[in-house]
Design an enzyme around this catalytic site. Sequence first.
Site, PDB file in Angstrom:
ATOM      1  N   HIS A 183       0.792  -1.155   0.146  1.00 34.08           N
ATOM      2  CA  HIS A 183      -0.107   0.102   0.053  1.00 34.08           C
ATOM      3  C   HIS A 183       0.850   1.324   0.078  1.00 34.08           C
ATOM      4  CE1 HIS A 183      -2.705   3.087   1.816  1.00 34.08           C
ATOM      5  NE2 HIS A 183      -3.473   2.228   1.281  1.00 34.08           N
ATOM      6  N   ASP A 309     -10.968   1.940  -1.226  1.00 31.56           N
ATOM      7  CA  ASP A 309     -10.132   3.118  -0.452  1.00 31.56           C
ATOM      8  C   ASP A 309     -10.762   3.751   0.558  1.00 31.56           C
ATOM      9  OD1 ASP A 309      -7.584   3.763   0.088  1.00 31.56           O
ATOM     10  OD2 ASP A 309      -7.299   4.969  -1.817  1.00 31.56           O
TER      11      ASP A 309
HETATM   12 MN    MN Z   1      -5.554   3.237   0.382  1.00 33.41          MN
END
Ligand code: MN
Length: 348
Positions: A183, A309
Amino acid sequence: MTTSENKPYLRIATEEAFATKEQLALFKRVLDQPNVDKGFAHLMGFYMSSPSERAQHIMRCLVDLDELRIAHMDASGIDIQVLALTSPGAQIMDRETAVSFIPNANDELAEAIKRHPTRFAGMVALAPQDPAASAKELQRCADLYGMRSAVINSHTQGEYLSDKKFWPIFEAAEALNMPIYLHPNSLPAQMIDPFIEAGLDGAIYGFGVETGLHALRIITSGVFDQFPNLKMVLGHMGEALPFWAYRLDYMHNATVRSKRYEAIQPTKRKPSEYLKENFYITNSGVAWGPALQFTQAFMGTDRVLYAMDYPYQYLPEEVDMLEQVDMTPEVKRQFFQDNAVKVFDLKI
Ligand code: MN
């Protein structure tokens, strides 16, 4: 258990952030130090202190692992979130603090999953500052909680996983068959200045550039020759790497042959082959048909997964935008459900 409209698959979102109160208190301590890392100050320093509606909303959502989050999931048609401790996890903390904090974060995550077993799954957070402790934590969370994946937020204070000192983490992840989600993190000190000067250091561009660089460093350093069954996941349409694949292959070969850099040694396969065989890609932050279809064409439809997200990009209409993308019913089911079940070994 489907909470949204009647459809022949679950929608599983696979890059969904949360924070613990302890993590935020430790972040605050880092932010209060003199000479705090610029990228971290720009990222969490902003979210944790800005009175703006966006920042306040994100902070509220990050720490909620119950009603508010589930209401947002219901409102946007998300059945399951695969949770990850928000960036930079413990990677901005000193080694000792990070190593003692990480098990608490994973325990809190496990408790949230226990409270809402049909709505949440999660990735193990790690402190790469201590590779041996990270390997142990993977094993502990696999044994104790049945967790089946992990998250690392790109560089750790300017250091990259291509450095062999970190490879015990890859060794453990491969042995336990736990994919590592790479990430983004805020940019390290050695590259941030020209990005900050232009206001482009964050998710708008800087994160993708730096995380793509990190994934490439892992590929070109030979990690996958050493650990051929290691699986990694990249968000944000693979941080644009599929679009670069042709040039990466050509220039990688040319650079190896020229013996120009010590760091670029021959690998068994082309960069694009590792991308297609060791990586999975999520669309996090990119609700755009042309990019999704290109990525599916490049990777294969069995390697591209849905991610929202949340809460950084919580836009319920993006789910509909993705539903409108021209995919066969089988591919749509792979994208929203089947690939996530396979990669994260979900019991649905
Ligand atoms: Mn993210």
